[in-house]
Design an enzyme around this catalytic site. Structure first.
Site, short mmCIF file in Angstrom:
data_model
loop_
_atom_site.label_atom_id
_atom_site.label_comp_id
_atom_site.label_asym_id
_atom_site.label_seq_id
_atom_site.Cartn_x
_atom_site.Cartn_y
_atom_site.Cartn_z
N GLU A 32 12.72 2.77 -17.26
CA GLU A 32 12.68 1.45 -16.62
C GLU A 32 12.19 0.40 -17.61
O GLU A 32 11.22 0.62 -18.34
CB GLU A 32 11.75 1.49 -15.40
N HIS A 92 17.60 -3.59 -10.28
CA HIS A 92 16.69 -3.70 -9.14
C HIS A 92 17.11 -4.87 -8.25
O HIS A 92 17.50 -5.93 -8.74
CB HIS A 92 15.26 -3.94 -9.62
N GLY A 123 10.20 -5.12 -1.92
CA GLY A 123 9.57 -6.15 -2.73
C GLY A 123 8.24 -6.59 -2.14
O GLY A 123 7.90 -6.27 -1.00
N ASP A 124 7.48 -7.33 -2.92
CA ASP A 124 6.17 -7.80 -2.51
C ASP A 124 6.16 -9.32 -2.43
O ASP A 124 7.08 -9.99 -2.91
CB ASP A 124 5.10 -7.33 -3.51
N ALA A 142 13.46 -2.30 3.06
CA ALA A 142 14.36 -1.54 2.18
C ALA A 142 15.44 -0.81 2.95
O ALA A 142 16.58 -0.68 2.47
CB ALA A 142 13.56 -0.56 1.33
N HIS A 166 1.78 3.82 0.54
CA HIS A 166 2.01 2.40 0.27
C HIS A 166 0.87 1.58 0.88
O HIS A 166 0.41 1.87 1.99
CB HIS A 166 3.35 1.97 0.88
N ASP A 175 4.66 6.70 5.82
CA ASP A 175 5.37 6.64 4.55
C ASP A 175 6.52 7.64 4.50
O ASP A 175 7.62 7.33 4.04
CB ASP A 175 4.39 6.94 3.40
N ARG A 289 8.24 -0.51 -24.16
CA ARG A 289 7.77 0.13 -25.39
C ARG A 289 8.30 1.56 -25.41
O ARG A 289 8.00 2.33 -24.50
CB ARG A 289 6.24 0.13 -25.46
#
Length: 309
Positions: A32, A92, A123-124, A142, A166, A175, A289
């Site tokens: 990712e 995404h 999403g937040d 979702a 969550h 969940d 990275r």
């Protein structure tokens, strides 16, 4: 060979030989990335993509900012990864800050560009701290997003899972119920939030199986580039940080190379324990990275594939 016998055999090997000796590289990985904000960050991202490409990842995903704040940059990187690097790319998409029509339009555009894989997330809140509120006329969660995407096209869909619950869930069972609803709506696989305790992952996987969930549950692995940053992220997503971890990173703020060695060791050992428990798919949160993720994959027996070998 039964899973139990295999795990016992793996455990015996781990005791008798160096922890990573003799691994056949029979794992599959995905990576990712996040969309870069500057030209320099863009160069770092692309160097990372090129470094990890020879490992033959199943896919590479690119995150999407709250409220669509990185929509164009996400789109650019997803298309470039697929077209130039030749890695199957996943975009995404979230429910935040957009109507159903707007989300559907973005998804249709991806399909037209040859992108066949979406990471579908609720999403937040855009500010990262407030309570999530569905957009008026938008997808509420979702599960609704997955169903909507399946109406747009036959996407492969990955979703999120939370071994440590969550933050907005009332309890662990809620969940599991929500995860099952995602698979029932058309999800292909679940990728977990990062964690540092293998037992919580195995317990979660067992509870998911008991609930009738048959799709892949892939552990999300976060190599620690900055301990302070991981502390902040853990606080937001509910991941528990082991008491021993702070001591291992103590005094390394000004020694990035030493910190990287410690980080790779911790993450590789986590993956080795997961491998001993039968896990063969891993998803790495690279933070753009590459070296840490590459080193861990190498320790797990992966080597460059095809022409890159």
């Amino acid at each position: 060979m039964s899973p139990t016998v295999q795990q016992m055999r793996e455990g015996q090997l781990a005791l008798e030989a160096p922890l990573f000796s003799g691994l056949p590289g029979d794992i599959e990985v995905s990576f990712e990335f996040f969309p870069p904000k500057t030209e320099k960050m863009g160069e770092t991202l692309w160097q990372s993509v090129e470094t990890l490409k020879p490992l033959g990842p199943r896919f590479a995903s690119v995150t999407y900012g709250a409220g669509g704040t990185t929509r164009e940059r996400t789109h650019q990187q997803v298309v470039r990864i697929q077209n130039e690097a030749g890695i199957p790319a996943a975009a995404h998409l979230t429910c935040v800050g957009a109507s159903r029509e707007e989300v559907d339009e973005v998804a249709s555009h991806y399909w037209a560009e040859g992108i066949r894989h979406i990471v579908a997330l609720r999403g937040d809140a855009p500010d990262g701290s407030g309570k999530y509120t569905p957009h008026p006329g938008g997808y509420g969660n979702a599960v609704e997003l997955i169903a909507g995407l399946k109406q747009v096209a036959d996407f492969e869909i990955s979703v999120a899972a939370y071994p440590e619950v969550h933050p907005d869930s009332p309890d662990a069972q809620a969940d599991i119920d929500n995860l099952k609803a995602k698979f029932d709506a058309g999800a292909t696989r679940a990728i977990t939030q990062f964690f540092f305790n293998t037992r919580c992952f195995f317990d979660f996987r067992d509870r998911a199986a008991a609930a009738g969930i048959k799709g892949e549950i892939v552990p999300g692995i976060m190599p620690v580039i900055s301990f302070a940053a991981v502390q902040r992220m853990s606080g937001l997503c509910g991941t528990a940080i082991p008491g021993w971890m702070e001591g291992l990173f103590e005094g390394l703020d000004e020694r990035p190379e030493a910190r990287q060695l410690v980080s790779a060791t911790i993450a590789a050992e986590l993956c080795r324990r997961l491998y001993a428990g039968g896990v063969r798919q891993f998803h790495f949160y690279t933070l753009n990275r590459a070296e840490l993720s590459y080193a861990i994959c190498h320790m797990l027996g992966m080597r460059p594939k095809g022409d890159a070998a």
